[in-house]
Design a protein around this motif. Structure first.
Motif, PDB file in Angstrom:
ATOM      1  N   ASN A   5       0.838  -1.196   0.000  1.00 51.60           N
ATOM      2  CA  ASN A   5       0.000   0.000   0.000  1.00 51.60           C
ATOM      3  C   ASN A   5       0.877   1.251   0.000  1.00 51.60           C
ATOM      4  OD1 ASN A   5      -2.308   1.548   0.069  1.00 51.60           O
ATOM      5  ND2 ASN A   5      -2.490   1.470   2.303  1.00 51.60           N
ATOM      6  N   VAL A   6       1.707   1.396  -1.010  1.00 48.80           N
ATOM      7  CA  VAL A   6       2.602   2.539  -1.134  1.00 48.80           C
ATOM      8  C   VAL A   6       2.412   3.169  -2.509  1.00 48.80           C
ATOM      9  CG1 VAL A   6       4.312   1.582   0.431  1.00 48.80           C
ATOM     10  CG2 VAL A   6       4.490   1.082  -1.993  1.00 48.80           C
ATOM     11  N   GLU A   7       2.778   4.446  -2.570  1.00 51.71           N
ATOM     12  CA  GLU A   7       2.704   5.163  -3.848  1.00 51.71           C
ATOM     13  C   GLU A   7       3.732   6.283  -3.822  1.00 51.71           C
ATOM     14  OE1 GLU A   7      -0.483   7.562  -6.707  1.00 51.71           O
ATOM     15  OE2 GLU A   7      -1.100   6.701  -4.787  1.00 51.71           O
ATOM     16  N   ALA A   8       4.529   6.375  -4.842  1.00 56.70           N
ATOM     17  CA  ALA A   8       5.547   7.423  -4.946  1.00 56.70           C
ATOM     18  C   ALA A   8       4.961   8.615  -5.687  1.00 56.70           C
ATOM     19  CB  ALA A   8       6.781   6.896  -5.686  1.00 56.70           C
ATOM     20  N   GLN A   9       5.115   9.812  -5.091  1.00 56.80           N
ATOM     21  CA  GLN A   9       4.579  11.021  -5.699  1.00 56.80           C
ATOM     22  C   GLN A   9       5.599  11.621  -6.672  1.00 56.80           C
ATOM     23  OE1 GLN A   9       1.484  11.954  -5.161  1.00 56.80           O
ATOM     24  NE2 GLN A   9       1.151  10.321  -3.648  1.00 56.80           N
ATOM     25  N   SER A  10       5.100  12.064  -7.792  1.00 59.04           N
ATOM     26  CA  SER A  10       5.978  12.701  -8.791  1.00 59.04           C
ATOM     27  C   SER A  10       5.172  13.729  -9.568  1.00 59.04           C
ATOM     28  CB  SER A  10       6.555  11.653  -9.745  1.00 59.04           C
ATOM     29  OG  SER A  10       7.328  12.276 -10.749  1.00 59.04           O
ATOM     30  N   ALA A  11       5.706  14.975  -9.593  1.00 58.34           N
ATOM     31  CA  ALA A  11       5.027  16.045 -10.323  1.00 58.34           C
ATOM     32  C   ALA A  11       5.731  16.386 -11.627  1.00 58.34           C
ATOM     33  CB  ALA A  11       4.937  17.297  -9.439  1.00 58.34           C
ATOM     34  N   SER A  12       6.819  15.728 -11.919  1.00 56.38           N
ATOM     35  CA  SER A  12       7.577  16.036 -13.132  1.00 56.38           C
ATOM     36  C   SER A  12       7.320  14.967 -14.193  1.00 56.38           C
ATOM     37  CB  SER A  12       9.081  16.109 -12.804  1.00 56.38           C
ATOM     38  OG  SER A  12       9.545  14.841 -12.374  1.00 56.38           O
ATOM     39  N   ARG A  13       7.686  15.318 -15.425  1.00 50.65           N
ATOM     40  CA  ARG A  13       7.471  14.380 -16.539  1.00 50.65           C
ATOM     41  C   ARG A  13       8.804  13.968 -17.162  1.00 50.65           C
ATOM     42  NH1 ARG A  13       3.791  12.213 -15.012  1.00 50.65           N
ATOM     43  NH2 ARG A  13       3.845  11.084 -16.989  1.00 50.65           N
ATOM     44  N   ASP A  14       9.881  14.070 -16.397  1.00 52.98           N
ATOM     45  CA  ASP A  14      11.169  13.653 -16.929  1.00 52.98           C
ATOM     46  C   ASP A  14      11.323  12.145 -16.767  1.00 52.98           C
ATOM     47  OD1 ASP A  14      11.475  13.418 -14.238  1.00 52.98           O
ATOM     48  OD2 ASP A  14      13.095  14.872 -14.032  1.00 52.98           O
ATOM     49  N   GLU A  15      12.573  11.656 -16.982  1.00 51.54           N
ATOM     50  CA  GLU A  15      12.802  10.208 -16.910  1.00 51.54           C
ATOM     51  C   GLU A  15      12.468   9.637 -15.533  1.00 51.54           C
ATOM     52  OE1 GLU A  15      14.767  12.423 -18.158  1.00 51.54           O
ATOM     53  OE2 GLU A  15      15.254  11.843 -20.219  1.00 51.54           O
TER      54      GLU A  15
ATOM     55  N   MET B 151       3.074  -0.641 -11.516  1.00 50.47           N
ATOM     56  CA  MET B 151       3.471  -2.007 -11.182  1.00 50.47           C
ATOM     57  C   MET B 151       2.922  -2.408  -9.807  1.00 50.47           C
ATOM     58  SD  MET B 151       7.337  -3.473 -10.643  1.00 50.47           S
ATOM     59  CE  MET B 151       7.503  -2.438  -9.191  1.00 50.47           C
ATOM     60  N   VAL B 152       3.069  -1.509  -8.819  1.00 51.30           N
ATOM     61  CA  VAL B 152       2.582  -1.822  -7.465  1.00 51.30           C
ATOM     62  C   VAL B 152       1.069  -2.007  -7.475  1.00 51.30           C
ATOM     63  CG1 VAL B 152       2.365  -0.922  -5.112  1.00 51.30           C
ATOM     64  CG2 VAL B 152       4.519  -0.675  -6.330  1.00 51.30           C
ATOM     65  N   LYS B 153       0.384  -1.155  -8.254  1.00 49.65           N
ATOM     66  CA  LYS B 153      -1.073  -1.289  -8.334  1.00 49.65           C
ATOM     67  C   LYS B 153      -1.463  -2.638  -8.922  1.00 49.65           C
ATOM     68  CE  LYS B 153      -5.147   1.091 -10.142  1.00 49.65           C
ATOM     69  NZ  LYS B 153      -5.635   2.253 -10.932  1.00 49.65           N
ATOM     70  N   ARG B 154      -0.762  -3.071  -9.979  1.00 53.03           N
ATOM     71  CA  ARG B 154      -1.050  -4.366 -10.581  1.00 53.03           C
ATOM     72  C   ARG B 154      -0.756  -5.507  -9.605  1.00 53.03           C
ATOM     73  NH1 ARG B 154      -4.200  -5.737 -13.984  1.00 53.03           N
ATOM     74  NH2 ARG B 154      -2.888  -7.507 -14.612  1.00 53.03           N
ATOM     75  N   ILE B 155       0.326  -5.368  -8.831  1.00 51.03           N
ATOM     76  CA  ILE B 155       0.652  -6.406  -7.841  1.00 51.03           C
ATOM     77  C   ILE B 155      -0.454  -6.496  -6.798  1.00 51.03           C
ATOM     78  CG2 ILE B 155       2.244  -7.006  -5.971  1.00 51.03           C
ATOM     79  CD1 ILE B 155       4.499  -5.868  -7.672  1.00 51.03           C
ATOM     80  N   ARG B 156      -0.969  -5.327  -6.350  1.00 56.50           N
ATOM     81  CA  ARG B 156      -2.048  -5.349  -5.363  1.00 56.50           C
ATOM     82  C   ARG B 156      -3.283  -6.041  -5.913  1.00 56.50           C
ATOM     83  NH1 ARG B 156      -0.755   0.159  -4.091  1.00 56.50           N
ATOM     84  NH2 ARG B 156      -2.580   0.826  -5.278  1.00 56.50           N
ATOM     85  N   LEU B 157      -3.607  -5.730  -7.177  1.00 58.23           N
ATOM     86  CA  LEU B 157      -4.783  -6.357  -7.795  1.00 58.23           C
ATOM     87  C   LEU B 157      -4.598  -7.868  -7.897  1.00 58.23           C
ATOM     88  CD1 LEU B 157      -5.591  -3.755 -10.618  1.00 58.23           C
ATOM     89  CD2 LEU B 157      -6.861  -4.154  -8.498  1.00 58.23           C
ATOM     90  N   LEU B 158      -3.387  -8.301  -8.288  1.00 59.78           N
ATOM     91  CA  LEU B 158      -3.133  -9.742  -8.411  1.00 59.78           C
ATOM     92  C   LEU B 158      -3.223 -10.438  -7.058  1.00 59.78           C
ATOM     93  CD1 LEU B 158      -0.163  -9.699 -10.962  1.00 59.78           C
ATOM     94  CD2 LEU B 158      -2.506 -10.480 -11.389  1.00 59.78           C
TER      95      LEU B 158
END
Length: 602
Positions: free
Chosen positions: A355-365, A376-383
């Motif tokens: 149940n973690v999520e990394a915040q990012s406001a930029s659109r760089d690499e 990926m984490v969201k898909r793992i939680r769903l699985l």
């Protein structure tokens, strides 16, 4: 051996940019501030030393004046008492003429008591007392009057006689409070001999004037301007009469010889080394006493202000360094910070926290990498959730498949036919078995529902035990003690039956030869939960074996533990991991299984 300069250069070259900036800030900011702090400390300390000693001088002189005033007040009060005609008259009365005249003695006592009370006040004289001849009836009063004959046997009296001074001073002692039923109070006492005005060699009484030790200590405390210093009075014997702070005095532990060279108007201050620390001291003898007033101030307290400036400079240096570190971190390490944050989130996932999520406001690499990580984490939680639900459904489907193997209507009709055939042929035991079995399966199937009431689950157990009793010649006694308020609560079906079956097969039947055993089922609510217990008085088992029943088990425990683990697993799937079974057992003392589920109404 490598060149040290090249080694340092190599280390600096391999540092991160943030580390290089921090080293640069340290050289450009911390070093100048350190040099300025040292220079300021040396110059300011001299000025503050002069100011502090001047302030200490004023406080010392003021305290000395107050102390001299208190001493002179007591001496003047003793003069008034000494030269009072009534005192001379009453203390020189003839024992033969007045020894039995208690009326006159009582009159004398009242006059003297009123006279002595006129001197008493909270600020100067706490109590005025007289030591009178022992034959007087009021000599043993021990408040305003004391027995001089008894006092003459003490060392204080002998010291008073040996003294050539006008007055003598007793060290600290406690006397009864002026108010009754209160604890004694510490005082410092003045003693003065009363001589017969007509025959001066005869001592007819002794004056004792008491001043509260607290008043003297208050004067000394006001003279103490140093937090760790001490102002104290020392008598000619080296004993401490009073002190502003005894804790500081014990820590300083000054040598009594410090005042041996004291003069009435001696030097203002002199340096002294006490206990490995540097102090400045000032001493002055108090007139009309054998006391010397001493002030001892640690050099560290004198330099407190300059030390504060030094500390302030150090704080400023630290703040500048932290600001520099923050700027370097923000300017040179913004990208590193985001990567470290993403790395921290990845470690949480690695440890099993999904149940973690990394915040990012930029659109760089790094922003794209963060978005990919979140996806990926969201898909793992769903699985994981899907796998959990699938496992739960598989368990339910297995149970339903087992139930579906039996055609309910066909089974009920067959058992009803067996019942009537048994009645027609006069075989009541078969009729009872068929009725109990029909009831047992009717409650077991429950029209395909997984949730039943506790009352239905208990009825199901009654039917099961009735069938087993027909099989085992009534060796099983069922004792149900459940709070009636719980009968309407919901519970997963087929929870109690596997536990009761284990209690019969592996508990009661293994423990006895032809003797009956008891299965006790109890239930009660407890703080939002329902607690059900199935206990037998059978053979029992070691506690280690009981704990393994809820684990995967081994070959020897597979048969006994499969049904139990299935019940525990179903409860956890339905209600949560904090609910389930708990075993308690010991050899020869039976087995008890506790079931905990949430308390829910139907």
């Amino acid at each position: 051996m490598r060149n040290p300069l090249r080694t340092i250069t190599g280390l600096f070259t391999n540092l991160h940019i943030r580390g290089k900036l921090l080293i640069s800030y340290f050289i450009l900011i911390f070093l100048p501030l350190a040099l300025m702090t040292s220079f300021s400390y040396k110059n300011v300390s001299r000025d503050y030393e002069k100011q502090i000693l001047h302030s200490a001088d004023l406080s010392f002189d003021q305290a000395y004046t107050f102390l001299s005033y208190k001493v002179n007040t007591l001496i003047k009060a003793s003069d008034v008492i000494y030269f009072n005609a009534d005192v001379q008259t009453m203390l020189t009365r003839d024992k033969q003429a007045f020894g039995d005249d208690y009326v006159q003695q009582n009159i004398d006592r009242q006059k003297l008591e009123s006279f002595l009370n006129s001197f008493q006040n909270a600020e100067d004289v706490y109590r005025a007392s007289l030591y009178v001849p022992g034959w007087l009836m009021y000599a043993g009063q021990n408040f305003n009057f004391f027995d001089m004959d008894a006092f003459s046997q003490t060392g204080s009296y002998r010291a008073l006689l040996a003294s050539k001074d006008k007055v003598s001073w007793l060290p600290e002692h406690a006397i009864t409070n002026n108010n009754s039923n209160l604890d004694p109070v510490p005082v410092i006492s003045l003693l003065r001999k009363i001589r017969n005005s007509e025959q001066t060699t005869e001592i007819i009484g002794i004056i004792e004037l008491n001043i509260l030790k607290e008043l003297i200590e208050d004067i000394l405390r006001k003279a103490n301007i140093a937090n760790d210093g001490a102002v104290y009075l020392q008598n000619a014997n080296g004993a401490i009469v009073s002190c502003s702070n005894m804790d500081n005095f014990r820590r300083i532990n000054p040598d009594p010889a410090l005042i041996q060279d004291a003069q009435t108007d001696g030097p203002a201050w002199r340096n002294a080394a006490i206990g490995g620390s540097d102090y400045v001291i000032k001493t002055r003898a108090v007139e009309n006493t054998d006391w010397t007033m001493v002030t001892a101030i640690p050099m560290t307290d004198i330099l407190t202000q300059s030390i504060r400036i030094r500390d302030l400079m150090l704080v400023l240096m630290l703040v500048c360094g932290l600001i520099s570190y923050g700027l370097a971190y923000l300017i040179a390490g913004a990208t590193v910070k985001r990567i470290l944050l993403l790395k921290k989130k990845m470690r949480l996932v690695q440890e099993g926290v999904l149940n973690v999520e990394a915040q990012s406001a930029s659109r760089d690499e790094i922003g794209e990498l963060t978005d990919s990580f979140n996806h990926m984490v969201k898909r793992i939680r769903l699985l994981v959730e899907e796998q959990y639900q699938n496992g739960k459904e598989i368990k339910n489907l297995e149970l339903k498949a087992l139930q579906a193997q039996i055609n309910p209507h066909f089974l009920y009709n067959t058992l009803e036919m067996i019942n009537w055939k048994a009645i027609d042929n006069g075989v009541p035991d078969i009729a009872v078995i068929s009725q109990s079995l029909a009831k047992f399966y009717k409650l077991s199937l429950n029209k395909g529902r997984d949730i039943v009431s506790i009352e239905d689950e208990i009825n199901h157990i009654r039917a099961y035990v009735q069938i087993q009793n027909l099989r085992f010649d009534n060796k099983i006694k069922l004792d149900v003690q459940i709070d009636p308020a719980l009968y309407g609560r919901d519970i997963l079906k087929l929870i109690l039956q596997p536990l009761v079956e284990n209690a019969i097969i592996h508990g009661i039947l293994e423990a006895r030869d032809g003797k009956e055993g008891t299965i006790a089922i109890t239930g009660y609510p407890e703080m939002g939960e329902i607690v059900l217990t199935v206990a037998d008085d059978g053979v029992g088992m070691p506690s280690e074996q009981a704990e393994r029943l809820l684990a995967n088990g081994n070959a020897g425990e597979e048969v006994q533990g499969y049904g139990v683990r299935n019940v525990d697993h179903r409860i956890k799937l339905c209600y949560g991991q904090e609910y389930g079974l708990a075993y308690r057992s010991s050899p020869g003392n039976g087995t008890s299984v506790e079931i905990r589920i949430p308390d829910r109404f139907r």
